[in-house]
Write an enzyme that holds these catalytic residues in place. Structure first.
Site, PDB file in Angstrom:
ATOM      1  N   LYS A   1       0.705  -0.906   0.163  1.00 41.51           N
ATOM      2  CA  LYS A   1      -0.172   0.038  -0.193  1.00 41.51           C
ATOM      3  C   LYS A   1       0.627   1.246  -0.273  1.00 41.51           C
ATOM      4  O   LYS A   1       0.662   2.075  -1.020  1.00 41.51           O
ATOM      5  CB  LYS A   1      -1.210   0.102   1.102  1.00 41.51           C
ATOM      6  CG  LYS A   1      -1.666  -0.825   0.889  1.00 41.51           C
ATOM      7  CD  LYS A   1      -3.487  -0.833   1.499  1.00 41.51           C
ATOM      8  CE  LYS A   1      -4.698  -1.832   2.040  1.00 41.51           C
ATOM      9  NZ  LYS A   1      -5.748  -2.107   2.307  1.00 41.51           N
TER      10      LYS A   1
ATOM     11  N   LYS B   1      -3.931 -10.081  -5.275  1.00 41.33           N
ATOM     12  CA  LYS B   1      -5.460 -10.259  -4.980  1.00 41.33           C
ATOM     13  C   LYS B   1      -6.798  -9.455  -5.284  1.00 41.33           C
ATOM     14  O   LYS B   1      -5.994  -7.767  -5.414  1.00 41.33           O
ATOM     15  CB  LYS B   1      -5.869 -10.168  -3.532  1.00 41.33           C
ATOM     16  CG  LYS B   1      -5.437  -9.076  -2.675  1.00 41.33           C
ATOM     17  CD  LYS B   1      -6.050  -9.792  -0.817  1.00 41.33           C
ATOM     18  CE  LYS B   1      -6.353  -7.995  -0.405  1.00 41.33           C
ATOM     19  NZ  LYS B   1      -7.673  -7.355  -0.554  1.00 41.33           N
TER      20      LYS B   1
ATOM     21  N   LYS C   1     -10.945  -3.537  -2.761  1.00 40.48           N
ATOM     22  CA  LYS C   1     -11.695  -2.849  -2.860  1.00 40.48           C
ATOM     23  C   LYS C   1     -10.778  -1.652  -3.063  1.00 40.48           C
ATOM     24  O   LYS C   1     -11.641  -0.951  -4.446  1.00 40.48           O
ATOM     25  CB  LYS C   1     -11.943  -1.990  -1.608  1.00 40.48           C
ATOM     26  CG  LYS C   1     -13.410  -2.790  -1.363  1.00 40.48           C
ATOM     27  CD  LYS C   1     -13.723  -2.263   0.351  1.00 40.48           C
ATOM     28  CE  LYS C   1     -13.505  -3.445   1.572  1.00 40.48           C
ATOM     29  NZ  LYS C   1     -12.222  -2.987   1.861  1.00 40.48           N
TER      30      LYS C   1
HETATM   31  P1  ATP Z   1      -8.728  -2.307   0.839  1.00 34.59           P
HETATM   32  O1  ATP Z   1      -7.889  -2.683  -0.650  1.00 34.59           O
HETATM   33  O2  ATP Z   1      -9.311  -1.097   0.533  1.00 34.59           O
HETATM   34  O3  ATP Z   1      -7.241  -3.324   1.694  1.00 34.59           O
HETATM   35  P2  ATP Z   1     -10.047  -5.550   1.148  1.00 34.59           P
HETATM   36  O4  ATP Z   1     -10.590  -5.498  -0.482  1.00 34.59           O
HETATM   37  O5  ATP Z   1      -8.947  -5.214   1.001  1.00 34.59           O
HETATM   38  O6  ATP Z   1      -9.705  -3.545   0.508  1.00 34.59           O
HETATM   39  P3  ATP Z   1     -10.043  -5.350   3.485  1.00 34.59           P
HETATM   40  O7  ATP Z   1     -11.471  -4.367   4.197  1.00 34.59           O
HETATM   41  O8  ATP Z   1      -9.090  -4.867   3.235  1.00 34.59           O
HETATM   42  O9  ATP Z   1     -10.634  -5.362   1.883  1.00 34.59           O
HETATM   43  O10 ATP Z   1     -10.842  -6.986   4.152  1.00 34.59           O
HETATM   44  C1  ATP Z   1     -12.087  -6.925   5.007  1.00 34.59           C
HETATM   45  C2  ATP Z   1     -11.701  -8.718   4.743  1.00 34.59           C
HETATM   46  O11 ATP Z   1     -11.500  -9.125   3.896  1.00 34.59           O
HETATM   47  C3  ATP Z   1     -11.089  -9.041   5.622  1.00 34.59           C
HETATM   48  O12 ATP Z   1     -11.127  -9.977   6.035  1.00 34.59           O
HETATM   49  C4  ATP Z   1     -10.122  -9.685   4.230  1.00 34.59           C
HETATM   50  O13 ATP Z   1      -8.977 -10.865   4.689  1.00 34.59           O
HETATM   51  C5  ATP Z   1     -11.028 -10.313   3.854  1.00 34.59           C
HETATM   52  N1  ATP Z   1     -10.035 -10.466   1.495  1.00 34.59           N
HETATM   53  C6  ATP Z   1      -9.790  -8.877   1.240  1.00 34.59           C
HETATM   54  N2  ATP Z   1      -9.948  -9.388   0.002  1.00 34.59           N
HETATM   55  C7  ATP Z   1      -9.658 -10.414   0.011  1.00 34.59           C
HETATM   56  C8  ATP Z   1      -9.151 -11.246  -0.745  1.00 34.59           C
HETATM   57  N3  ATP Z   1      -8.997 -11.223  -2.517  1.00 34.59           N
HETATM   58  N4  ATP Z   1     -10.150 -12.837  -1.081  1.00 34.59           N
HETATM   59  C9  ATP Z   1     -10.510 -13.041   0.187  1.00 34.59           C
HETATM   60  N5  ATP Z   1     -10.935 -12.098   1.271  1.00 34.59           N
HETATM   61  C10 ATP Z   1     -10.056 -11.407   1.012  1.00 34.59           C
HETATM   62 MG    MG Z   2      -7.400  -5.081   2.401  1.00 36.58          MG
END
Ligand code: ATP
Ligand code: MG
Length: 329
Positions: free
Chosen positions: A112, A193, A196
């Site tokens: 990040k 991965k 968001k």
């Molecule tokens: P950001 O990019 O803002 O970090 P994010 O998509 O990684 O957003 P988070 O809010 O950081 O989402 O994570 C929320 C939950 O979703 C956590 O438990 C994280 O492990 C899970 N998660 C995030 N991305 C994935 C993915 N690609 N596959 C499975 N689980 C995920």
């Molecule tokens: Mg995340």
């Protein structure tokens, strides 16, 4: 006493199927076996800039998605992190027992930070705040996606270090990963991965995407130069699509293999898309119903914060006493 579950999602963008399959769906499955707290972690979201009005709207949207996915507010607390002061307060106390080297090693920090022109200190501190979120409620189980495994290790290390320095204070929590879908990859870049905060319209399937959008994104997903599924040498993109299918269909490995072996990518993608569309349809319907009830979300979030505040306050008081900080009583 029943063990406690805690987990959270950042209001940092549109919730996607990775969040759902990796975390949210597992919460729904686990909630009745434990005392459960599910949190919209807005203090985490602001570790990178969020447009204030958008952030506010996202907080409610995510609360509605928790409900639409099946979190039962009569049983589980749904709350916003910044509504309970203890998160930030405990984070400071834990910061003081966390070696900075532990934080600089975190892969999420490195990834990040790379994408930012100026790296806010909050991005480095992120895992300490996450440790505080969990330890504040003495949670025993934390259902997350695989990308959070490293932060969970750090949470355990911080808890153990505190317990060693100041005496037994914190429950050392365990990680709970789903058996399928713990790491959903980006449709456009299957070596990263799904996130968001990633750019690119073909990267993630949002939980609120229209069926036509879901179909289009999946049909355009990156595969490889093979024409059809060969399980002896599955490329990352195809493997990811099959994981998504398996997670929504709840088929076994053998069923997936028997069904998709030798199938041409065009046909395979159509079937994956239909499984996702059908899997999200009930959630999308409930979401629309929830959003049509004015005032309901606020009442769920206020009630959730009220319910968990005594637990948070008790932990902060205990930690203060352990550390020798000032307490009223
Ligand atoms: P950001 O990019 O803002 O970090 P994010 O998509 O990684 O957003 P988070 O809010 O950081 O989402 O994570 C929320 C939950 O979703 C956590 O438990 C994280 O492990 C899970 N998660 C995030 N991305 C994935 C993915 N690609 N596959 C499975 N689980 C995920
Ligand atoms: Mg995340």
């Amino acid at each position: 006493m029943r063990k406690r579950v805690f987990s959270g999602i950042q209001p940092s963008g549109d919730l996607h199927i990775g969040n759902y399959l990796g975390a949210l769906r597992n919460w729904v499955k686990l909630q009745y076996d434990y005392e459960s707290i599910f949190c919209i972690v807005d203090l985490h979201a602001v570790t990178v800039y969020q447009e204030p009005a958008e952030l506010q709207a996202k907080i409610e949207e995510i609360a509605a998605l928790f409900l639409a996915a099946g979190i039962d507010p009569k049983h589980s607390a749904i709350m916003v992190q910044s509504a309970v002061h203890g998160h930030a307060e405990l984070a400071w106390m834990l910061t003081c027992v966390t070696p900075v080297g532990w934080l600089q090693r975190m892969t999420q920090f490195k990834a990040k930070a790379e994408a930012q022109e100026t790296v806010g200190d909050g991005l480095l501190q992120y895992p300490v705040l996450m440790a505080a979120d969990i330890l504040l409620y003495q949670a025993a189980i934390v259902p997350v996606g695989d990308d959070q495994s490293q932060h969970m290790e750090l949470t355990r290390d911080v808890a153990q270090r505190f317990n060693t320095l100041y005496g037994e204070t914190f429950v050392v929590p365990a990680t709970s990963l789903p058996s399928v879908g713990a790491r959903v990859m980006g449709l456009d870049e299957p070596d990263k991965k799904m996130s968001k905060s990633a750019q690119g319209s073909g990267h993630a399937i949002a939980l609120l995407d229209e069926p036509s959008v879901i179909r289009k994104k999946i049909m355009r997903a990156t595969t490889d130069s093979n024409p059809a599924a060969d399980f002896a040498s599955l490329g990352a993109g195809v493997a990811n699509l099959l994981t998504i299918f398996q997670a929504f269909s709840e088929w076994t490995d053998d069923q997936v293999k028997a069904h998709f072996s030798g199938m041409r990518y065009g046909d395979l993608k159509k079937q994956v898309a239909e499984a996702v569309v059908a899997g999200l349809e009930p959630l999308q319907k409930r979401y629309r119903e929830i959003m049509a009830e004015p005032g309901y979300l606020k009442s769920v979030l206020n009630e959730g914060a009220e319910r968990v505040s005594p637990i948070a306050n008790a932990t902060v008081e205990l930690v203060k006493r352990r550390m020798g900080l000032y307490t009223k009583s």
